[in-house]
Design a protein around this motif. Structure first.
Motif, PDB file in Angstrom:
ATOM      1  N   UNK A   1       0.817  -1.208   0.000  1.00 21.70           N
ATOM      2  CA  UNK A   1       0.000   0.000   0.000  1.00 21.70           C
ATOM      3  C   UNK A   1       0.850   1.258   0.000  1.00 21.70           C
ATOM      4  N   UNK A   2       2.012   1.196   0.648  1.00 27.05           N
ATOM      5  CA  UNK A   2       2.895   2.358   0.740  1.00 27.05           C
ATOM      6  C   UNK A   2       3.854   2.482  -0.437  1.00 27.05           C
ATOM      7  N   UNK A   3       3.799   1.521  -1.366  1.00 28.80           N
ATOM      8  CA  UNK A   3       4.721   1.548  -2.492  1.00 28.80           C
ATOM      9  C   UNK A   3       6.128   1.147  -2.117  1.00 28.80           C
ATOM     10  N   UNK A   4       6.271   0.358  -1.052  1.00 24.63           N
ATOM     11  CA  UNK A   4       7.598  -0.006  -0.545  1.00 24.63           C
ATOM     12  C   UNK A   4       7.923  -1.484  -0.744  1.00 24.63           C
ATOM     13  N   UNK A   5       7.120  -2.188  -1.526  1.00 26.36           N
ATOM     14  CA  UNK A   5       7.397  -3.599  -1.786  1.00 26.36           C
ATOM     15  C   UNK A   5       8.609  -3.733  -2.704  1.00 26.36           C
TER      16      UNK A   5
END
Length: 376
Positions: free
Chosen positions: A20-24
């Protein structure tokens, strides 16, 4: 089995939050031969596939075998290890060197061997993760100095109750490409009876006369109470790390660095490749100049101010936006780095372009065309 799965149920929620935070993060294998223009690697001098470097690795494997066979203090040291340690030390103007299995372990080992419970370690706010972890493992009191703020370092050293102190910093910061004020930092350290530890991971082969690093460029080669760490996996196109300093420092790190004492020695292939890369660098110092030229061209193509290193950051702010931009670049045939928290501040997600000495004019034109499409 059921209990173990239940105990790890939190992993699903954590993974969802990352997405969701774009941190994958995703591990993506690259092919040995591909048409993608690589502006993401740290192969600054373009030596990882240089014929002499490949030959050096192969020759070392044929002579010594595939692995070091043990820790450096048991069977993991060869004459090739000792030779490259001496060559690297002579190149940067240090008295002695000690090779580790990686730049990360070199930083962990050096800081933990030179600090302890009775010490203060001061780390620049933008120090690499390996230095941050080294500070945590050192068992010393740790203070974080404002980025490149020598007055703050001076204040922290002046007010300390500890007798022993280390100041640790990158020479070239990997996310922004800016340079540490090494001459000023060293002057403060000398005045306050502290040791300066400089990580030259992004400076060796890129800065200084013939690529001898930012420490050499600052006129500090061989200076007392100054220790250099570096990696062999960036400009030298190989693998491994090294600590460079006085013979006394080498001796202390050899005895006190757990990442040296208890780790298997650097593989012969990496030693041979690094030695060959250093020989190429000595014979072709113009490669260093080429990095600076290409970095300025990449900065112009991206519409950002040039740095004084091989690193060209294009700050986009939002992590999701940075991920999309990097994906769009790759879809158009150009691979770029994508830096997101915790590598950078929360609002500092960016594309990270890296200049290489072997980039061509057509490579730059291709990069400019793709960046223009993506960034507009």
């Amino acid at each position: 089995m059921v209990a173990a799965m239940t105990a790890l149920v939190w992993l699903d929620a954590t993974a969802h939050a990352r997405r969701q935070a774009g941190l994958e993060r995703v591990v993506v294998a690259r092919a040995a031969e591909e048409s993608i223009l690589d502006l993401a690697s740290n192969d600054y001098l373009g030596l990882s596939r240089h014929p002499a470097v490949i030959d050096g690795a192969c020759a070392a494997v044929r002579r010594w075998g595939g692995g070091a066979t043990g820790s450096r203090l048991v069977t993991g040291t060869t004459t090739a290890h000792e030779r490259v340690e001496g060559d690297l030390a002579e190149f940067v103007g240090a008295e002695a060197g000690l090779v580790f299995s990686s730049g990360y372990t070199a930083n962990l080992g050096t800081v933990t061997a030179l600090a302890g419970r009775d010490s203060l370690v001061i780390s620049d706010a933008a120090s690499h993760a390996s230095l941050i972890d080294a500070c945590r493992l050192s068992r010393a009191r740790v203070a974080v100095a404002r980025h490149c703020d020598t007055d703050h370092v001076d204040e922290l050293l002046r007010e300390r109750p500890e007798h022993r102190a280390l100041v640790v910093t990158d020479s070239v910061f990997s996310a922004d490409g800016d340079l540490a004020p090494l001459a000023e930092l060293y002057a403060v350290c000398r005045r306050r009876n502290a040791v300066l530890v400089v990580d030259e991971a992004h400076g060796l082969g890129v800065r200084g006369n013939g690529g001898r690093g930012a420490v050499h460029e600052a006129g500090l080669a061989g200076a007392p109470d100054l220790v250099i760490t570096a990696t062999l996996s960036k400009a030298l196109g190989s693998q491994g790390g090294v600590v460079l300093g006085s013979a006394a420092v080498r001796d202390q790190v050899l005895h006190g660095a757990r990442t040296f004492v208890f780790d298997t020695g650097l593989a012969p292939a990496s030693v041979g490749a690094a030695a060959a890369a250093l020989t190429v660098l000595r014979g072709e110092p113009d490669r260093v100049h080429s990095i600076g030229v290409r970095a300025k061209q990449l900065a112009a193509a991206a519409g950002v101010e040039p740095t004084t290193s091989a690193v060209v950051p294009v700050i986009l702010g939002d992590a999701q936006r940075a991920v999309r931009a990097a994906g769009d670049c790759l879809g158009l045939g150009v691979r770029v780095g994508c830096f997101r928290p915790p590598s950078v501040p929360a609002d500092g997600s960016r594309l990270r372009l890296t200049a290489r000495a072997d980039l061509t004019d057509s490579d730059i034109d291709r990069a400019a065309s793709v960046l223009a499409q993506v960034l507009r």
